[in-house]
Motif scaffolding. Structure first.
Motif, PDB file in Angstrom:
ATOM      1  N   GLN A  56       2.227   8.772 -14.144  1.00  0.00           N
ATOM      2  CA  GLN A  56       1.942   7.871 -15.090  1.00  0.00           C
ATOM      3  C   GLN A  56       1.302   6.444 -14.559  1.00  0.00           C
ATOM      4  N   SER A  57       2.130   6.067 -13.489  1.00  0.00           N
ATOM      5  CA  SER A  57       1.821   4.801 -12.878  1.00  0.00           C
ATOM      6  C   SER A  57       0.520   4.987 -11.982  1.00  0.00           C
ATOM      7  N   HIS A  58       0.403   6.086 -11.443  1.00  0.00           N
ATOM      8  CA  HIS A  58      -1.004   6.332 -10.985  1.00  0.00           C
ATOM      9  C   HIS A  58      -2.298   6.378 -11.967  1.00  0.00           C
ATOM     10  N   ASP A  59      -2.024   7.017 -12.948  1.00  0.00           N
ATOM     11  CA  ASP A  59      -3.055   7.069 -13.898  1.00  0.00           C
ATOM     12  C   ASP A  59      -3.402   5.850 -14.623  1.00  0.00           C
ATOM     13  N   MET A  60      -2.406   5.049 -14.981  1.00  0.00           N
ATOM     14  CA  MET A  60      -2.687   3.758 -15.659  1.00  0.00           C
ATOM     15  C   MET A  60      -3.447   2.753 -14.423  1.00  0.00           C
ATOM     16  N   ALA A 109      -3.289  -6.675  -9.619  1.00  0.00           N
ATOM     17  CA  ALA A 109      -2.703  -7.450  -8.837  1.00  0.00           C
ATOM     18  C   ALA A 109      -1.912  -8.612  -9.709  1.00  0.00           C
ATOM     19  N   ALA A 110      -2.572  -9.057 -10.697  1.00  0.00           N
ATOM     20  CA  ALA A 110      -1.708  -9.741 -11.832  1.00  0.00           C
ATOM     21  C   ALA A 110      -0.411  -9.214 -12.158  1.00  0.00           C
ATOM     22  N   ALA A 111      -0.848  -7.792 -12.653  1.00  0.00           N
ATOM     23  CA  ALA A 111       0.385  -7.097 -13.077  1.00  0.00           C
ATOM     24  C   ALA A 111       1.592  -6.962 -12.271  1.00  0.00           C
ATOM     25  N   PHE A 115       4.567  -2.798  -4.881  1.00  0.00           N
ATOM     26  CA  PHE A 115       3.581  -1.420  -4.743  1.00  0.00           C
ATOM     27  C   PHE A 115       2.250  -1.510  -5.480  1.00  0.00           C
ATOM     28  N   ALA A 116       2.460  -2.293  -6.624  1.00  0.00           N
ATOM     29  CA  ALA A 116       1.161  -2.419  -7.456  1.00  0.00           C
ATOM     30  C   ALA A 116       0.173  -3.456  -6.752  1.00  0.00           C
ATOM     31  N   LEU A 117       0.747  -4.567  -6.199  1.00  0.00           N
ATOM     32  CA  LEU A 117      -0.186  -5.383  -5.358  1.00  0.00           C
ATOM     33  C   LEU A 117      -0.456  -4.736  -4.237  1.00  0.00           C
ATOM     34  N   ARG A 118      -0.067  -3.795  -3.629  1.00  0.00           N
ATOM     35  CA  ARG A 118      -0.756  -3.120  -2.502  1.00  0.00           C
ATOM     36  C   ARG A 118      -1.984  -2.103  -3.261  1.00  0.00           C
ATOM     37  N   ALA A 119      -1.603  -1.561  -4.230  1.00  0.00           N
ATOM     38  CA  ALA A 119      -2.627  -0.678  -4.951  1.00  0.00           C
ATOM     39  C   ALA A 119      -3.860  -1.603  -5.161  1.00  0.00           C
ATOM     40  N   ALA A 120      -3.540  -2.865  -5.526  1.00  0.00           N
ATOM     41  CA  ALA A 120      -4.687  -3.836  -5.888  1.00  0.00           C
ATOM     42  C   ALA A 120      -5.562  -4.085  -4.720  1.00  0.00           C
ATOM     43  N   ILE A 121      -4.712  -4.390  -3.561  1.00  0.00           N
ATOM     44  CA  ILE A 121      -5.571  -4.786  -2.449  1.00  0.00           C
ATOM     45  C   ILE A 121      -6.251  -3.655  -1.878  1.00  0.00           C
ATOM     46  N   THR A 122      -5.733  -2.658  -1.785  1.00  0.00           N
ATOM     47  CA  THR A 122      -6.142  -1.420  -1.070  1.00  0.00           C
ATOM     48  C   THR A 122      -7.306  -0.679  -2.001  1.00  0.00           C
ATOM     49  N   TYR A 123      -7.066  -1.159  -3.107  1.00  0.00           N
ATOM     50  CA  TYR A 123      -8.058  -0.143  -4.132  1.00  0.00           C
ATOM     51  C   TYR A 123      -7.820   1.518  -4.248  1.00  0.00           C
ATOM     52  N   ARG A 124      -6.382   1.546  -4.225  1.00  0.00           N
ATOM     53  CA  ARG A 124      -5.956   2.903  -4.142  1.00  0.00           C
ATOM     54  C   ARG A 124      -5.023   3.052  -5.028  1.00  0.00           C
ATOM     55  N   PRO A 125      -5.183   3.652  -6.240  1.00  0.00           N
ATOM     56  CA  PRO A 125      -4.195   3.873  -7.349  1.00  0.00           C
ATOM     57  C   PRO A 125      -2.837   4.598  -6.822  1.00  0.00           C
ATOM     58  N   SER A 126      -3.050   5.537  -5.751  1.00  0.00           N
ATOM     59  CA  SER A 126      -2.040   6.348  -5.308  1.00  0.00           C
ATOM     60  C   SER A 126      -0.853   5.245  -4.657  1.00  0.00           C
ATOM     61  N   GLU A 127      -1.088   4.026  -4.403  1.00  0.00           N
ATOM     62  CA  GLU A 127      -0.182   3.073  -3.667  1.00  0.00           C
ATOM     63  C   GLU A 127       0.957   2.489  -5.005  1.00  0.00           C
ATOM     64  N   ALA A 128       0.411   2.570  -6.099  1.00  0.00           N
ATOM     65  CA  ALA A 128       1.220   2.321  -7.156  1.00  0.00           C
ATOM     66  C   ALA A 128       2.509   3.364  -7.268  1.00  0.00           C
ATOM     67  N   LYS A 129       3.744   2.665  -7.583  1.00  0.00           N
ATOM     68  CA  LYS A 129       4.723   3.603  -7.532  1.00  0.00           C
ATOM     69  C   LYS A 129       5.448   3.492  -8.961  1.00  0.00           C
ATOM     70  N   ALA A 173      -7.021   1.055 -14.696  1.00  0.00           N
ATOM     71  CA  ALA A 173      -7.105  -0.291 -14.870  1.00  0.00           C
ATOM     72  C   ALA A 173      -8.105  -0.859 -13.716  1.00  0.00           C
ATOM     73  N   LEU A 174      -8.254  -0.101 -12.491  1.00  0.00           N
ATOM     74  CA  LEU A 174      -8.879  -0.537 -11.575  1.00  0.00           C
ATOM     75  C   LEU A 174     -10.469  -0.254 -11.966  1.00  0.00           C
ATOM     76  N   GLU A 175     -10.805   0.711 -12.904  1.00  0.00           N
ATOM     77  CA  GLU A 175     -12.161   0.952 -13.310  1.00  0.00           C
ATOM     78  C   GLU A 175     -12.597  -0.241 -14.119  1.00  0.00           C
ATOM     79  N   LEU A 176     -11.640  -0.994 -14.671  1.00  0.00           N
ATOM     80  CA  LEU A 176     -12.083  -1.973 -15.565  1.00  0.00           C
ATOM     81  C   LEU A 176     -12.883  -3.310 -14.775  1.00  0.00           C
ATOM     82  N   PRO A 177     -13.664  -4.055 -15.352  1.00  0.00           N
ATOM     83  CA  PRO A 177     -14.212  -5.171 -14.824  1.00  0.00           C
ATOM     84  C   PRO A 177     -13.126  -6.025 -14.449  1.00  0.00           C
ATOM     85  N   ALA A 178     -13.350  -6.509 -13.238  1.00  0.00           N
ATOM     86  CA  ALA A 178     -12.234  -7.471 -12.603  1.00  0.00           C
ATOM     87  C   ALA A 178     -10.768  -6.828 -12.425  1.00  0.00           C
TER      88      ALA A 178
END
Length: 266
Positions: A131-135, A150-152, A210-224, A139-144
């Motif tokens: 669920q975390s990866h999918d969400m 990263a804010a989340a 982990f969510a911050l790292r997913a935002a920085i790397t643009y890789r949803p799989s980094e979110a846990k 989210a990364l596909e949205l504008p900004a």
């Protein structure tokens, strides 16, 4: 007369109070089971799922499991309703905003538990990591989208820091009827409140990271999700022993929630 006053039942307790206490008890069951499952993972049982879904599966396997699941779901609905009253009629704006956020959180959790209890295990229990990866991907596909993720992540991490600090400072004491506790009980509640609050805060901090790292790397799989976040403690230099400490802390937070169900001013 206030809404809470109008909601008084025949036994003198308000409906809001009953809902809140039931909610704390339900939260206690979930955290106690998550801590127990995390402890089993630390000692080599990698087949467990240390998140809400794993906790619900554990409950479902017990005698009268379906009844217990419904009771948990209703309890979380009660918690959401109590938080809603705090959001609508609380005295301080900051606390009202925080209560509004908790209302949404517990409403979503209650919905997922009730869906699980109804038999739809694919949606109600949920695999927190998937669920975390999918969400995160959506989210990364949205504008900004990167900024939103990263804010989340920052908000989750900050929530963890604040929660841990409040636990160490024993800020929860101002909400408890301490005069009704024996000294030994107060000590036990402090141990559970501090250790449990710090463990819960640490899990939030790592999940936010982990969510911050997913935002920085643009890789949803980094979110846990919760399960992968908890398992990550075993990958530190401290090995599985840090996971053992965190697992025990989460179980203590469950016990602390039971104490809140009994002695918190609601």
């Amino acid at each position: 007369m206030s809404v809470r006053g109008k909601a008084r039942g025949k036994n003198g307790r308000t409906v809001v109070e009953v809902a809140g206490r039931w909610g704390f008890a339900a939260r206690g069951v979930i955290f106690l089971l998550v801590g127990f499952l995390a402890l089993r993972i630390a000692f080599g049982d990698r087949g467990e799922q240390a998140d809400k879904g794993g906790a619900l599966t554990e409950v479902a396997a017990r005698p009268m499991g379906s009844v217990l699941l419904w009771l948990l779901g209703v309890g979380l609905v009660g918690m959401a309703l109590w938080q809603l009253t705090e959001a609508l009629w609380g005295q301080k704006t900051t606390k009202r905003v925080l209560s509004a956020g908790r209302t949404v959180f517990y409403a979503v959790m209650a919905w997922s538990v009730l869906v699980f209890a109804s038999g739809d295990h694919s949606r109600g229990g949920g695999e927190s990591d998937r669920q975390s990866h999918d969400m995160t991907a959506r989210a990364l596909e949205l504008p900004a989208g990167q900024w939103l993720v990263a804010a989340a992540g920052a908000a989750i991490a900050i929530t963890g820091v604040v929660g841990a600090v409040q636990a160490v400072r024993r800020s929860y004491r101002k909400h408890l009827r301490l005069g009704e506790m024996r000294p030994q009980v107060r000590t036990a509640v402090d141990v559970a409140g501090v250790a449990g609050g710090v463990a819960r805060g640490l899990v939030f901090m790592v999940a936010g990271g982990f969510a911050l790292r997913a935002a920085i790397t643009y890789r949803p799989s980094e979110a846990k999700g919760l399960d992968d976040t908890i398992r990550s403690f075993a990958d530190t230099p401290a090995g599985p022993w840090l996971l053992v400490v965190v697992a025990l802390g989460l179980a203590l937070y469950g016990l602390f929630s039971f104490a809140m169900a009994v002695w918190r001013r609601v």
